[in-house]
Motif scaffolding. Structure first.
Motif, PDB file in Angstrom:
ATOM      1  N   GLY A 117       0.634  -0.830   0.160  1.00 50.87           N
ATOM      2  CA  GLY A 117      -0.048  -0.459   0.406  1.00 50.87           C
ATOM      3  C   GLY A 117       0.929   1.197   0.136  1.00 50.87           C
ATOM      4  N   PHE A 118       0.571   2.356  -1.260  1.00 50.05           N
ATOM      5  CA  PHE A 118       0.618   3.534  -0.921  1.00 50.05           C
ATOM      6  C   PHE A 118       1.598   3.667   0.450  1.00 50.05           C
ATOM      7  CE2 PHE A 118       1.749   8.272  -1.560  1.00 50.05           C
ATOM      8  CZ  PHE A 118       2.705   7.790  -2.792  1.00 50.05           C
ATOM      9  N   PRO A 119       0.824   4.384   1.452  1.00 48.32           N
ATOM     10  CA  PRO A 119       1.122   5.275   2.582  1.00 48.32           C
ATOM     11  C   PRO A 119       1.787   4.131   2.997  1.00 48.32           C
ATOM     12  CG  PRO A 119      -1.470   4.915   2.865  1.00 48.32           C
ATOM     13  CD  PRO A 119      -1.345   3.961   1.117  1.00 48.32           C
ATOM     14  N   TYR A 120       2.327   3.233   3.175  1.00 52.54           N
ATOM     15  CA  TYR A 120       3.179   2.644   3.690  1.00 52.54           C
ATOM     16  C   TYR A 120       4.352   2.388   2.896  1.00 52.54           C
ATOM     17  CZ  TYR A 120      -0.153   1.386   6.612  1.00 52.54           C
ATOM     18  OH  TYR A 120      -2.148   1.365   7.033  1.00 52.54           O
ATOM     19  N   CYS A 121       4.947   2.950   1.904  1.00 50.54           N
ATOM     20  CA  CYS A 121       6.236   2.628   0.770  1.00 50.54           C
ATOM     21  C   CYS A 121       6.830   3.848   0.405  1.00 50.54           C
ATOM     22  CB  CYS A 121       5.590   2.537  -0.849  1.00 50.54           C
ATOM     23  SG  CYS A 121       4.564   0.657  -0.174  1.00 50.54           S
ATOM     24  N   ALA A 122       5.593   5.154   0.841  1.00 47.86           N
ATOM     25  CA  ALA A 122       6.950   6.465   0.333  1.00 47.86           C
ATOM     26  C   ALA A 122       6.366   8.020   1.923  1.00 47.86           C
ATOM     27  CB  ALA A 122       6.090   7.038  -0.282  1.00 47.86           C
ATOM     28  N   ALA A 123       7.511   8.225   1.532  1.00 44.12           N
ATOM     29  CA  ALA A 123       7.060   9.143   3.249  1.00 44.12           C
ATOM     30  C   ALA A 123       8.137  10.733   2.428  1.00 44.12           C
ATOM     31  CB  ALA A 123       7.634   8.832   3.936  1.00 44.12           C
ATOM     32  N   TRP A 124       7.772  11.439   2.812  1.00 45.73           N
ATOM     33  CA  TRP A 124       8.365  12.873   2.652  1.00 45.73           C
ATOM     34  C   TRP A 124       9.438  12.789   3.645  1.00 45.73           C
ATOM     35  CZ3 TRP A 124       7.228  15.780  -0.932  1.00 45.73           C
ATOM     36  CH2 TRP A 124       5.849  15.592  -1.361  1.00 45.73           C
ATOM     37  N   ALA A 125      10.775  13.580   3.296  1.00 47.93           N
ATOM     38  CA  ALA A 125      11.976  13.757   4.392  1.00 47.93           C
ATOM     39  C   ALA A 125      12.707  15.545   3.860  1.00 47.93           C
ATOM     40  CB  ALA A 125      13.162  12.710   3.212  1.00 47.93           C
ATOM     41  N   PRO A 126      13.127  16.125   5.058  1.00 48.15           N
ATOM     42  CA  PRO A 126      13.257  17.355   4.809  1.00 48.15           C
ATOM     43  C   PRO A 126      14.935  17.355   4.037  1.00 48.15           C
ATOM     44  CG  PRO A 126      14.079  16.244   6.778  1.00 48.15           C
ATOM     45  CD  PRO A 126      13.333  14.769   6.557  1.00 48.15           C
ATOM     46  N   ALA A 127      14.333  18.510   3.396  1.00 45.32           N
ATOM     47  CA  ALA A 127      15.199  18.549   2.632  1.00 45.32           C
ATOM     48  C   ALA A 127      16.250  18.178   1.825  1.00 45.32           C
ATOM     49  CB  ALA A 127      16.811  19.747   3.276  1.00 45.32           C
ATOM     50  N   ARG A 128      17.179  17.357   0.725  1.00 49.51           N
ATOM     51  CA  ARG A 128      18.477  17.179  -0.022  1.00 49.51           C
ATOM     52  C   ARG A 128      18.492  15.703   0.996  1.00 49.51           C
ATOM     53  NH1 ARG A 128      19.918  17.828  -4.835  1.00 49.51           N
ATOM     54  NH2 ARG A 128      21.910  16.773  -4.760  1.00 49.51           N
ATOM     55  N   MET A 129      18.787  14.891   0.119  1.00 48.37           N
ATOM     56  CA  MET A 129      19.062  13.297   0.697  1.00 48.37           C
ATOM     57  C   MET A 129      19.909  12.627   0.865  1.00 48.37           C
ATOM     58  SD  MET A 129      15.390  11.807   1.073  1.00 48.37           S
ATOM     59  CE  MET A 129      14.965  11.876  -0.742  1.00 48.37           C
ATOM     60  N   VAL A 130      21.167  12.870  -0.446  1.00 45.53           N
ATOM     61  CA  VAL A 130      21.705  12.565  -0.740  1.00 45.53           C
ATOM     62  C   VAL A 130      22.824  12.368   0.280  1.00 45.53           C
ATOM     63  CG1 VAL A 130      21.324  13.089  -3.143  1.00 45.53           C
ATOM     64  CG2 VAL A 130      23.081  14.218  -2.126  1.00 45.53           C
ATOM     65  N   ASP A 131      23.428  13.298   1.028  1.00 48.95           N
ATOM     66  CA  ASP A 131      24.209  13.653   1.806  1.00 48.95           C
ATOM     67  C   ASP A 131      24.140  12.946   3.418  1.00 48.95           C
ATOM     68  OD1 ASP A 131      26.042  15.147  -0.047  1.00 48.95           O
ATOM     69  OD2 ASP A 131      24.922  16.897   0.768  1.00 48.95           O
ATOM     70  N   LYS A 132      22.811  12.431   3.457  1.00 52.01           N
ATOM     71  CA  LYS A 132      22.168  11.534   4.978  1.00 52.01           C
ATOM     72  C   LYS A 132      21.160  10.816   4.385  1.00 52.01           C
ATOM     73  CE  LYS A 132      22.380  16.246   7.273  1.00 52.01           C
ATOM     74  NZ  LYS A 132      22.250  17.105   8.083  1.00 52.01           N
ATOM     75  N   ALA A 133      21.796   9.917   3.524  1.00 50.48           N
ATOM     76  CA  ALA A 133      20.144   9.354   2.905  1.00 50.48           C
ATOM     77  C   ALA A 133      20.437   7.882   4.578  1.00 50.48           C
ATOM     78  CB  ALA A 133      21.263   8.785   2.032  1.00 50.48           C
TER      79      ALA A 133
END
Length: 241
Positions: free
Chosen positions: A34-50
């Protein structure tokens, strides 16, 4: 001001999720979760804090159940904090207010609007416990973008009891999915950067104490419009045939 863009992007990603083909065993569980359990928002860019972003998602007990290993794969989405005006060759901002009325407004009020046009940078990170799953998700997302009908989505801005739709366009559908090194051999992360060309309306109505047409209440979701003045020429005379 920009929240409708994020909402529209979330709906856009939900449509993508509905079309994912499970080419690996983890993806089979992914499409059933289900989509609600497969995607989420994260703050700002993530490449440095994956890994930090993934750890925060793992601590979020979305199922409200007993502690268990987190489900992968997952898609984390981030929107950058910066803002860049759109090139004038693409579109033009409306800097000076213009008078408008909405055909669907039963009160036929007059308002004013300005628009800001610019670029919203977003990033999607596909996290999986194996490379084939992460690569399949990223490849299917870029295939999803390759359809001309999916180069844009709608952002909806409420005003005066109506919803006003303005498109957000994906600048380039052929962005690469970059591998993000985490130092974790059991984690594969691919990141896709998106640039969204957006136009955001700034609707204007009379403030409290300012002249208005009396068809609403200033400062509420049902605002009054600007007064409509009818000019009468005193030199005009009635002509009797």
């Amino acid at each position: 001001m920009f929240e409708p863009v994020k909402v529209g992007l979330g709906e856009f990603l939900q449509d993508f999720y509905a079309e994912v083909v499970p080419t690996t065993k983890p993806l089979q569980e992914f499409v059933e979760r289900g989509f609600p359990y497969c995607a989420a928002w994260a703050p700002a860019r993530m490449v440095d804090k994956a890994e930090e972003m993934l750890s925060q998602w793992q601590r979020n007990d979305t199922h409200q159940a007993a502690t268990r290993p987190p489900s992968l794969p997952v898609i984390l989405v981030a929107v950058a904090k910066d803002w860049t005006p759109t090139e004038r060759s693409f579109t033009t901002q409306i800097a000076d207010p213009v008078d408008i009325t909405f055909p669907d407004d039963p009160k036929q009020r007059y308002f004013r609007v300005r628009t800001v046009a610019g670029e919203v940078r977003a990033q999607l990170a596909f996290f999986a416990s194996d490379e084939p799953t992460a690569k399949s998700l990223a490849a299917q997302f870029l295939l999803y973008l390759d359809s001309a009908s999916r180069r844009r989505f709608l952002a909806r801005y409420p005003f005066a009891g109506l919803e006003h739709e303005y498109p957000a366009q994906v600048e380039a559908p052929d962005n690469p999915a970059m591998s993000v090194e985490t130092g974790n051999k059991n984690l594969s992360v691919l990141a896709v950067d998106l640039v969204l060309k957006v136009t955001v309306p700034l609707f204007m109505a009379p403030k409290a104490g300012e002249p208005n047409d009396g068809k609403g209440v200033p400062g509420t979701d049902d605002p009054a419009g600007y007064p409509l003045v009818t000019e009468v020429d005193p030199e005009e005379k009635e002509v009797t045939p």
